[in-house]
Design a protein around this motif. Sequence first.
Motif, PDB file in Angstrom:
ATOM      1  N   PHE A  30      40.144  46.845  20.780  1.00  0.00           N
ATOM      2  CA  PHE A  30      41.376  47.629  20.668  1.00  0.00           C
ATOM      3  C   PHE A  30      41.225  48.726  19.618  1.00  0.00           C
ATOM      4  N   SER A  31      40.749  48.349  18.423  1.00  0.00           N
ATOM      5  CA  SER A  31      40.768  49.297  17.310  1.00  0.00           C
ATOM      6  C   SER A  31      39.808  50.464  17.510  1.00  0.00           C
ATOM      7  N   LYS A  32      38.729  50.272  18.294  1.00  0.00           N
ATOM      8  CA  LYS A  32      37.745  51.352  18.465  1.00  0.00           C
ATOM      9  C   LYS A  32      38.319  52.524  19.252  1.00  0.00           C
ATOM     10  N   VAL A  33      39.437  52.303  19.956  1.00  0.00           N
ATOM     11  CA  VAL A  33      40.122  53.418  20.623  1.00  0.00           C
ATOM     12  C   VAL A  33      41.488  53.692  20.002  1.00  0.00           C
ATOM     13  N   GLY A  34      42.174  52.637  19.526  1.00  0.00           N
ATOM     14  CA  GLY A  34      43.500  52.841  18.951  1.00  0.00           C
ATOM     15  C   GLY A  34      43.468  53.687  17.693  1.00  0.00           C
ATOM     16  N   VAL A  35      42.486  53.425  16.813  1.00  0.00           N
ATOM     17  CA  VAL A  35      42.415  54.136  15.539  1.00  0.00           C
ATOM     18  C   VAL A  35      42.030  55.597  15.741  1.00  0.00           C
ATOM     19  N   ILE A  36      41.221  55.895  16.764  1.00  0.00           N
ATOM     20  CA  ILE A  36      40.786  57.281  16.997  1.00  0.00           C
ATOM     21  C   ILE A  36      41.517  57.894  18.191  1.00  0.00           C
ATOM     22  N   PHE A  37      42.744  57.438  18.434  1.00  0.00           N
ATOM     23  CA  PHE A  37      43.465  57.869  19.628  1.00  0.00           C
ATOM     24  C   PHE A  37      43.611  59.392  19.688  1.00  0.00           C
ATOM     25  N   GLN A  38      43.893  60.025  18.551  1.00  0.00           N
ATOM     26  CA  GLN A  38      44.062  61.483  18.554  1.00  0.00           C
ATOM     27  C   GLN A  38      42.778  62.189  18.965  1.00  0.00           C
ATOM     28  N   GLU A  39      41.640  61.634  18.569  1.00  0.00           N
ATOM     29  CA  GLU A  39      40.356  62.253  18.924  1.00  0.00           C
ATOM     30  C   GLU A  39      40.059  62.133  20.414  1.00  0.00           C
ATOM     31  N   VAL A  65      43.700  46.988  28.215  1.00  0.00           N
ATOM     32  CA  VAL A  65      43.015  45.775  27.759  1.00  0.00           C
ATOM     33  C   VAL A  65      44.026  44.650  27.555  1.00  0.00           C
ATOM     34  N   GLY A  66      45.160  44.952  26.929  1.00  0.00           N
ATOM     35  CA  GLY A  66      46.183  43.931  26.724  1.00  0.00           C
ATOM     36  C   GLY A  66      46.866  43.506  28.005  1.00  0.00           C
ATOM     37  N   ALA A  67      46.961  44.430  28.975  1.00  0.00           N
ATOM     38  CA  ALA A  67      47.606  44.085  30.243  1.00  0.00           C
ATOM     39  C   ALA A  67      46.854  42.972  30.957  1.00  0.00           C
ATOM     40  N   VAL A  68      45.531  42.943  30.813  1.00  0.00           N
ATOM     41  CA  VAL A  68      44.739  41.869  31.423  1.00  0.00           C
ATOM     42  C   VAL A  68      45.184  40.520  30.862  1.00  0.00           C
ATOM     43  N   GLY A  69      45.435  40.455  29.558  1.00  0.00           N
ATOM     44  CA  GLY A  69      45.872  39.204  28.941  1.00  0.00           C
ATOM     45  C   GLY A  69      47.224  38.738  29.433  1.00  0.00           C
TER      46      GLY A  69
END
Length: 385
Positions: A22-31, A50-54
Amino acid sequence: MQTRWGAIFALWFAGLCAAGQFSKVGVIFQELAAIWPEAGTRLGLVVSVVGAVGIVFGTTAGLIVARAGARRIIIGALVAGAGLSALQCLGLPLGLMIASRVAEGFAHLAIVVAGPVLIAGAAAPRDQAAAMTLWSTFFGLAFAVTAFFGLPFAQAHGASALWAVHAGLMLVAAALLAVVLPRETILPAPPLQPGTVLRDHLAIYASPRIAAPALGFVFYTMIFVAALTLVPGLVEPRLRGLTAAVMPLLSIASSLGLGVQFTRRIGAVRTAQIGFAVGALAAAGWAVTSGVAQVGAAFLLSAGLGFVQGASFAAIPELNDTPASRAQAAGAIAQLGNVGTTLGTPLLLALTAAMGPQAIAAFSLPLCLGGIAMHLWLSRRRARA
């Protein structure tokens, strides 16, 4: 039995890698907008899918882990997750990136369901509260580490470089677990069929022991992610940076500190109820304060929810004494936890648009009281049984 802390820390590291999905895309979302400028609102799917799968398969994953063995599942999921991160380094078009994130959701789900089962089995009874609370910190800590180290790294070298590092870390976690985890004896079980899956789902959520950790945890996840996202923007501008930095760290500290001590002395369920009570007090405080005092109420909310965070995972082995029932309980936590994180932020955002800052109290207070009531009801059911 001696607690195998080496295995527990290796499993916790695997959990950090899973949260990194999650964090590898959430933290750099603006980029990410610069990588896929045509994405528009679809860019949010890169994070949320990713969370929708859960949400859809969380409890099913618990059933699969119970049949296939947690060690085999978690090592395979880490290797698969590493491969998917490496694939994403190749500069995929948006459609293929989203498809890879769906696949990553299954790997993530397998790790977060198998991890608690293996940690509970590696910890002696006296250390289970501490071990499960440590596990519960993986999500918040992964975001903090990624924000501190990963964001400047990605800004300097690109998102693909960050994802390559993540792939390498997942392979390291898989290798560690292959060494430190003993091989399992897999007992025969009936194959999963549509009718069996539905029957097992109903049995899981009907059980006041298997379902209890998840049915309390969903109240926590509804509040926590939404509060971390929106509260800093509702306090005075000079206090926003402090609020955003301290809230997640305070939650982790309270979970690993007083939360572990309370869980050892009075049990996980009562500790979760105390955490919700502290959260309710904080929500009421938010409603009647402003300025620095309101930030203090936000900190108190985070501290109280930290109790719930650790206690919810500690309740898995406290209430369930077999690997199969623990896997089912972990699957239910994954499922309802994703429901809470998916619904909480948009609901609070809508409420904030209508009510302003007072939405924090109007949203959090009923949910905290609901968490207390849910655990009281389930405790009474267990007592009658």
